[in-house]
Design an enzyme around this catalytic site. Structure first.
Site, PDB file in Angstrom:
ATOM      1  N   LYS A  25      20.555  48.982   4.047  1.00  0.00           N
ATOM      2  CA  LYS A  25      20.924  50.514   3.957  1.00  0.00           C
ATOM      3  C   LYS A  25      22.150  49.868   5.001  1.00  0.00           C
ATOM      4  O   LYS A  25      22.452  49.194   6.204  1.00  0.00           O
ATOM      5  CB  LYS A  25      19.960  50.959   4.695  1.00  0.00           C
ATOM      6  CG  LYS A  25      20.191  52.226   5.491  1.00  0.00           C
ATOM      7  CD  LYS A  25      18.583  52.563   6.022  1.00  0.00           C
ATOM      8  CE  LYS A  25      18.688  53.963   6.928  1.00  0.00           C
ATOM      9  NZ  LYS A  25      18.172  55.025   7.175  1.00  0.00           N
ATOM     10  N   GLU A  76      18.994  46.124   7.087  1.00  0.00           N
ATOM     11  CA  GLU A  76      19.932  47.297   7.671  1.00  0.00           C
ATOM     12  C   GLU A  76      20.705  47.228   9.040  1.00  0.00           C
ATOM     13  O   GLU A  76      20.398  47.184   9.894  1.00  0.00           O
ATOM     14  CB  GLU A  76      19.374  48.604   7.825  1.00  0.00           C
ATOM     15  CG  GLU A  76      20.363  49.686   9.163  1.00  0.00           C
ATOM     16  CD  GLU A  76      19.361  50.947   9.522  1.00  0.00           C
ATOM     17  OE1 GLU A  76      19.640  51.952   9.795  1.00  0.00           O
ATOM     18  OE2 GLU A  76      18.121  50.916   9.779  1.00  0.00           O
TER      19      GLU A  76
END
Length: 304
Positions: A214, A177
């Site tokens: 992500k 992420e």
């Protein structure tokens, strides 16, 4: 890697991932949004107890099932907690059909070169082993990109992939992420650098290793299309990044193949004062809204 049924669900099932992983720094704000003020509790233990109660209320809502919520990201304390006497990871998977993930990062370093890398995680292997033993399928770790600085973004992605390989080595699925701030004055330029850096690292992964990504919903619709279906990518998920639920869902609809992994977007309509019926209805409505954005996409060429 991990449970074959969980892997199949994460790679192919329609739905989205619920982010229930607010940590110490973000917990007071999450509780305030829920209607619990700092004056309502004393000390961290009581704060985390109230936060856990909120999460249990969400996880045990009738609509919070694997039919639409295919995964849930947990704070470490949530992983160690229980729902009606059952450990949270097994409750999610065995009772709800929801794949459990664990937030593993310990926060962010000070900004340098327009980014914030992750703080050191010297006890990561022990945490990964403990998570795996509790039934955790994968992990999530967050860095932040504030500006389109090539050296900074390269450092973020390098660190993310180095830690991802450590996670894979412990038999878990990493969610990488590198969040691009929606407030960045150079968001679109940062996303272009980020895409190139991620692509370069993906191409170097051994064929036996896979990751999830992500990412902030991109400025240019469908910008991360090269990662959808990439041999080393199990799923590409979107963070809400501070957008409202409605805005995040609308933007997500323009990105085929991306599914949601919202935190604020999942909980913004929930209040501690709601009756169980009101709370469950609000959870169901939000789940339907986010699921719809994850599954039903706008045709190319349509206005945002």
């Amino acid at each position: 890697m991990g449970d074959a049924k969980m892997l199949h669900k994460m790679s192919s099932a329609p739905g989205f991932i619920a982010a229930l992983d607010q940590s110490g720094g973000s917990t007071p704000g999450a509780l305030r949004a829920y209607g619990v003020m700092e004056t309502d509790y004393q000390g961290d233990e009581e704060m985390f107890r109230l936060m856990h109660a909120m999460r249990v209320r969400i996880m045990s809502a009738p609509s919070f099932t694997g039919d639409k919520v295919i995964g849930a990201i947990l704070f470490e304390r949530t992983m160690d907690g229980d729902v009606n006497g059952e450990p949270v990871p097994s409750y999610l998977w065995q009772k709800r059909g929801v794949v459990p993930f664990l937030k593993i990062d310990k926060g962010l370093n000070a900004e340098e070169n327009g980014v914030q890398t992750m703080k050191p995680m010297p006890e990561l292997d022990a945490l990964l082993i403990r998570g795996r033993e509790k039934g955790i399928f994968g992990t999530k770790m967050r860095s932040v990109i504030a500006n389109a600085d090539k050296a900074g973004i390269a450092a973020v992605v390098k660190q993310q992939f180095e830690v991802a390989r450590q996670i894979i080595g412990q038999g878990l699925m990493p969610i990488i992420e590198p969040e691009v701030s929606i407030k960045s004055p150079t968001k679109q330029e940062a996303e272009a650098i980020l895409r190139d850096e991620i692509a370069a690292h993906l191409d170097k992964l051994p064929s036996s290793e896979t990751v999830m990504l992500k990412l902030t919903i991109p400025t240019v619709a469908d910008f991360y299309a090269p990662f959808i279906g990439h041999k080393s990518v199990v799923r590409v998920v979107a963070l809400s990044g501070g957008y409202s639920t409605a805005d995040a869902c609308q933007k997500l609809k323009h990105n085929p193949g991306m599914i949601a992994s919202f935190s604020r977007g999942l909980t913004e309509s929930l209040r501690v004062t709601m009756t169980d019926a009101e709370f469950n209805a609000a959870v169901a409505g939000t789940i339907d809204q986010i699921y719809d954005a994850s599954v039903n996409k706008v045709a190319a060429g349509c206005a945002a």
